[in-house]
Design an enzyme around this catalytic site. Structure first.
Site: not given
Ligand code: BG6
Length: 477
Positions: A80, A124, A170, A299, A301, A378
């Site tokens: 991607r 992006h 995002e 995405n 985290y 992501e």
């Molecule tokens: C997402 C984005 O917010 O998370 C990425 O799509 C980004 O571009 C990734 O790098 C991680 O966030 P960060 O702030 O730790 O780089």
């Protein structure tokens, strides 16, 4: 729900990794590229960690062949990446820059020659500066036609060889930073303007998806959403209400509009009463309803935990951009919700909770509510890495990725239609506000904030681990 036996990842599962143009390409003014809002913003003092910028980034523009060779060595099935709009239209619109298009032709052809499925992100965050200067970018409805023109140019050029497309990356996170926190360009703090710009982005997204149906009828398209599933801090009704508020305002505001073509009711009523609602013109709802995606890009985290927030309570706060653990304050919207620590979870050095079960929960929520296939576009761990004697022993990243892939497998067993997993990121990248010290890649890049150094590519331990995962289609996670 506990399973005695987990299902396998499906055949043809898209094992991948991801990147974004501004974070990897560099070559910020090469071959006719115009400026993006990030080229301008990062030159302003104090905007990013140590003033870091993407002028060189990891020089993927010139080293893409070496990077694709590493992807092939790892056995990747999907990559991607995003296209830089000002590389194609230096002024945002008009006649396309052939040299810019040719770069992505070379990249896509190299991927296909190695059996790697390109997953192309149309946007992006690197808006052409010309459009920001001319009419304020996302704040003006002219963006809808200009974005459509840019996207149709890519559909016509690459539609024959790219099957998977990501529309906006995002929108929620980028515009929240841009118009509420003031930490992304154009660095505004105004909720009315935020909801207005965001409404235009929805219209641009839906308009472009309608065009996609005509130009790439065999293709699949969907947004990538920054998804932090919400938890209540306790079972107290006030916390449950805060959690419901957070779900509507931080998740369903976007996901319902993408997938159902309408805003969630309670949140819209609240904004209308507060005078912050977007101006919804006749015809807008029909446009939104016509833009249902083929899949949702996720995405993921972390999860976020919420508690009640009084009318004179805390406002939105900046995220931790230093990597100093424990420095993130509570953040919220007065009268609606604020974040609370979750004592059940550990965090990264940037205070992001580590919660693989939250990924399973999130995937299930999306699958049940929207009945669409999901692609993880992501997921990854940003950490300080140490290069020691030419190696990077990132066992913490392997633990993170393994546990999240296990959660994916559990979600698949729960019935979720998960079509792919793109780890963030393939190589180390520029982290927008955190410089180069917050590393995500399977491949270490020899550079830091102040010195581009050799830019040598060095596979980390996680590279070889993921190579094994792909080789046996995730049977061991
Ligand atoms: C997402 C984005 O917010 O998370 C990425 O799509 C980004 O571009 C990734 O790098 C991680 O966030 P960060 O702030 O730790 O780089």
């Amino acid at each position: 729900m506990q399973h005695r036996q987990l299902k396998d990842f499906p055949d043809g599962f898209l094992w991948g990794a991801a990147s974004a143009a501004y974070q990897v390409e560099g070559a910020w003014n090469a071959d006719g590229k115009g400026e993006s809002v990030w080229d301008v913003f990062t030159r302003e003092p104090g905007r990013t960690f140590k003033g870091s910028n993407g002028e060189v980034a990891v020089d993927h523009y010139h080293r893409y062949a070496e990077d694709v060779a590493l992807m092939a060595e790892m056995g990747m099935k999907a990559y991607r990446f995003s296209v830089s709009w000002p590389r194609i239209f230096p002024d945002g619109r008009g006649t396309p820059n052939e040299a810019g298009l040719a770069f992505y032709d070379r990249l896509i052809d190299a991927l296909l020659a190695n059996g790697i499925e390109p997953v192309l992100t149309l946007y992006h965050w690197d808006l052409p500066q010309a459009l920001q200067a001319e009419y304020g970018g996302w704040e003006d409805r002219r963006i809808i036609a200009d974005f459509a023109h840019y996207c149709v140019t890519l559909f016509q050029r690459f539609g024959g060889k790219v099957k998977y497309w990501v529309s906006l990356n995002e929108q929620n996170y980028n515009l929240t930073n841009a118009y509420q926190l003031g930490t992304h360009p154009p660095a505004v703090q105004d909720r009315k303007r935020f909801f207005c710009a965001n409404h235009h982005a929805f219209l641009a997204n839906a308009t472009m998806i309608a065009a996609f149906r005509q130009h790439v009828p065999q293709g699949q398209i969907g947004p990538s959403f920054a998804y932090s599933p919400a938890y209540p801090a306790s079972s107290a009704p006030a916390d449950m209400l805060a959690f419901e508020n957070a779900e509507e305002f931080t998740n369903y505001w976007w996901l319902d509009t993408y997938c159902f073509g309408r805003y969630p009711q309670a949140a819209l009523a609240h904004l209308q009463a507060a005078g912050e609602a977007p101006d919804i013109l006749p015809g807008d709802e029909a446009i939104l309803r016509n833009g249902r995606p083929d899949f949702i890009g996720v995405n993921y985290y972390q999860t976020l935990t919420f508690t009640e927030n009084s009318l004179d309570g805390v406002t939105m706060q900046r995220i931790n951009t230093t990597g100093q653990k424990g420095t993130t304050p509570a953040s919220g919207v007065p009268g609606l919700y604020k974040t609370a620590p979750n004592p059940n979870l550990t965090t990264t050095n940037w205070d992001w909770s580590i919660d693989p079960t939250g990924l399973r929960i999130g995937l299930r929520r999306l699958a049940s509510r929207y009945a669409l296939p999901l692609m993880i576009t992501e997921n990854g761990l940003g950490e300080f890495d140490q290069l020691e004697h030419g190696k990077v022993h990132d066992s913490y990243r392997i633990d993170y990725l393994r546990s999240h892939l296990h959660a994916c497998r559990e979600a698949i067993t729960d019935g979720v239609d998960l079509i792919g997993y793109c780890a963030w990121s393939f190589t180390d990248i520029l982290s927008w506000l955190n410089g180069y010290q917050k590393r995500y890649g399977f491949v270490y890049i020899d550079r830091d904030e102040t010195d581009a150094k050799t830019l040598q590519r060095i596979p980390k331990d996680s590279f070889y681990w993921y190579q094994g995962v792909i080789a046996n289609n995730g049977a061991d996670v």
